[in-house]
Structures are given as C-alpha cells and as structure tokens.
Design an enzyme around this catalytic site. Structure first.
Site, short mmCIF file in Angstrom:
data_model
loop_
_atom_site.label_atom_id
_atom_site.label_comp_id
_atom_site.label_asym_id
_atom_site.label_seq_id
_atom_site.Cartn_x
_atom_site.Cartn_y
_atom_site.Cartn_z
N CYS A 84 1.27 61.16 -40.25
CA CYS A 84 1.43 62.41 -41.00
C CYS A 84 2.91 62.68 -41.30
O CYS A 84 3.50 61.96 -42.09
CB CYS A 84 0.75 63.54 -40.24
SG CYS A 84 0.25 64.87 -41.34
N HIS A 179 -4.38 62.05 -37.98
CA HIS A 179 -3.87 62.23 -36.62
C HIS A 179 -4.79 61.58 -35.57
O HIS A 179 -5.57 62.28 -34.91
CB HIS A 179 -3.80 63.73 -36.30
CG HIS A 179 -2.71 64.46 -37.00
ND1 HIS A 179 -1.46 64.66 -36.45
CD2 HIS A 179 -2.69 65.04 -38.21
CE1 HIS A 179 -0.72 65.33 -37.30
NE2 HIS A 179 -1.43 65.58 -38.38
N GLU A 181 -4.16 60.78 -32.67
CA GLU A 181 -3.86 61.31 -31.32
C GLU A 181 -4.65 62.58 -31.01
O GLU A 181 -4.67 63.04 -29.88
CB GLU A 181 -2.35 61.56 -31.17
CG GLU A 181 -1.78 62.76 -31.91
CD GLU A 181 -1.69 62.57 -33.42
OE1 GLU A 181 -2.11 61.52 -33.94
OE2 GLU A 181 -1.22 63.51 -34.09
#
Ligand code: GLN
Length: 205
Positions: A84, A179, A181
């Site tokens: 990102c 994302h 994560e």
C-alpha cells in the site's frame, strides 16, 4: 510454512501498520527487526515497507537519514516488499503525489494514489495470486493505490476481476496494493521471505 532459520527481515517502523507485519513475520519463525535508523539496516536479508501514509513515511525517512542508505541497498538488488503506502514509496512514477513527496524510485511501475475514490475507499476481495496458488487470497484494500502500468523490468502478479493491477514483482522487489498483514493468511509473507532467503543464498555462493 517456513522453518526457523537465520533469515532476518526488517520492517520499516516510521509510521503505519508495521506492528502487524512484525507479528506476521514472527509467526513464520523468521527473525524480525524494526527499522527506524540507518544502522538498523545492517545485516538484514530484506525489508518490508508497511501501509500507512506515503507522504508521512517519505518525510520521516528523509528526517532520519534513511533515503540514501535504502536507495543504495535497492541499487544492489536487495529484497524489499512495499504494501500500500510502501508500494507508493517504492515506485518510480506516482500519479497524485504531493509536490514535495519523496520516493525511493526503485520499482518500474506507475502508481496512482487513492485510486478507488470515496465509495470504495476500503473493500475486501478474494484475489487469484498464481505465485502462492490456491485458495484465492483474501485481500484488504484501504485507501489503496493502483498499479496503472508495469515497465519491462516488472511483472504483474495479480489483477482485480476488471483487470486492474494490484500486485507486481521486479526481481527482488514486491509490491501489493492490499494489506496481507491484516489477515491470518501468511502466504504472501512466506513468499517474500523465500525471495529474501534466495537472495541471501545467492550472495553467499
Ligand atoms: N492512501 C495512502 C497513501 O497514499 C495509502 C493507504 C494505505 O497504506 N493503506 O499513502
């Protein structure tokens, strides 16, 4: 899943959701180091640049003297994964940047910041990502950029169903507009760790 070895991955910890990347890498059993100063880069096998706000990450990287050391490592073909805002920071060409915004200009991609407009600023979708195989990857997009074009040195790793590019790779550089994560799926982190491990093995040969 990756077995514990001495691979050490840094996470740029200036701003954004670096803690989630640290947690994901720890779950994979690799050694993780938060990077805030140039000396923290020493001996790393690769670096993740997290999501957050690319203008702020750029400003803080300048303030802490990280831009030149990072560019030197990138010039030496060092593994770096930008998610990102991190993808924006890695890119060579950014549409919608602030006039004084700083970039590492390492990856041969054209990126558009905040490409999804108001209604779809954030959304989630199951993405086909052939490099990690099946099942599809649940991708979370938050005020995400788009990769508008990849240069000859880079390859597309994933597209939205309408064809727009959201993941790319260029040698040891990885870029995802979403994302990984923020999900429990560690396959993208595992993929990046294997890129970093291969690069280290090649250096040692
Ligand atoms: N819109 C942010 C930027 O331009 C990126 C958003 C994110 O990292 N989730 O920096």
């Amino acid at each position: 899943m990756t077995e514990r070895d001495n691979t050490t991955i840094g996470v740029l910890a200036l701003q954004g959701d670096f803690a989630e990347h640290v947690a994901a890498l720890s779950r994979l059993g690799v050694t993780v180091r938060e990077v805030r100063l140039p000396e923290h880069l020493e001996g790393l096998d690769g670096l993740i640049i997290p999501g957050g706000e690319s203008t702020t990450i750029g400003k803080l990287a300048v303030r802490w003297g990280l831009v030149v050391p990072l560019q030197e490592l990138l010039a030496a073909n060092w593994p770096v994964w930008g998610t990102c805002a991190g993808l924006i920071f890695l890119a060579r060409d950014v549409v919608g940047a602030l006039p004084d915004q700083v970039f590492l200009e390492a990856m041969d991609i054209r990126v558009r910041r905040n490409a999804f407009g108001r209604q779809r600023e954030s959304f989630e979708i199951d993405l086909d990502l052939p490099v990690i195989g099946q099942p599809p990857f649940h991708a979370v997009f938050i005020r995400a950029p788009l990769i508008e074009a990849v240069g000859p040195a880079a390859e597309v790793l994933a597209r939205l169903p309408d064809g727009r590019i959201v993941a790319a790779r260029q040698e040891h550089l990885l870029a995802t507009a979403f994302h990984p994560e923020l999900t429990d799926d560690l396959r993208m982190h595992d993929y990046f760790v294997s890129i970093a491990r291969e690069a280290r093995q090649r250096r040692q040969e």
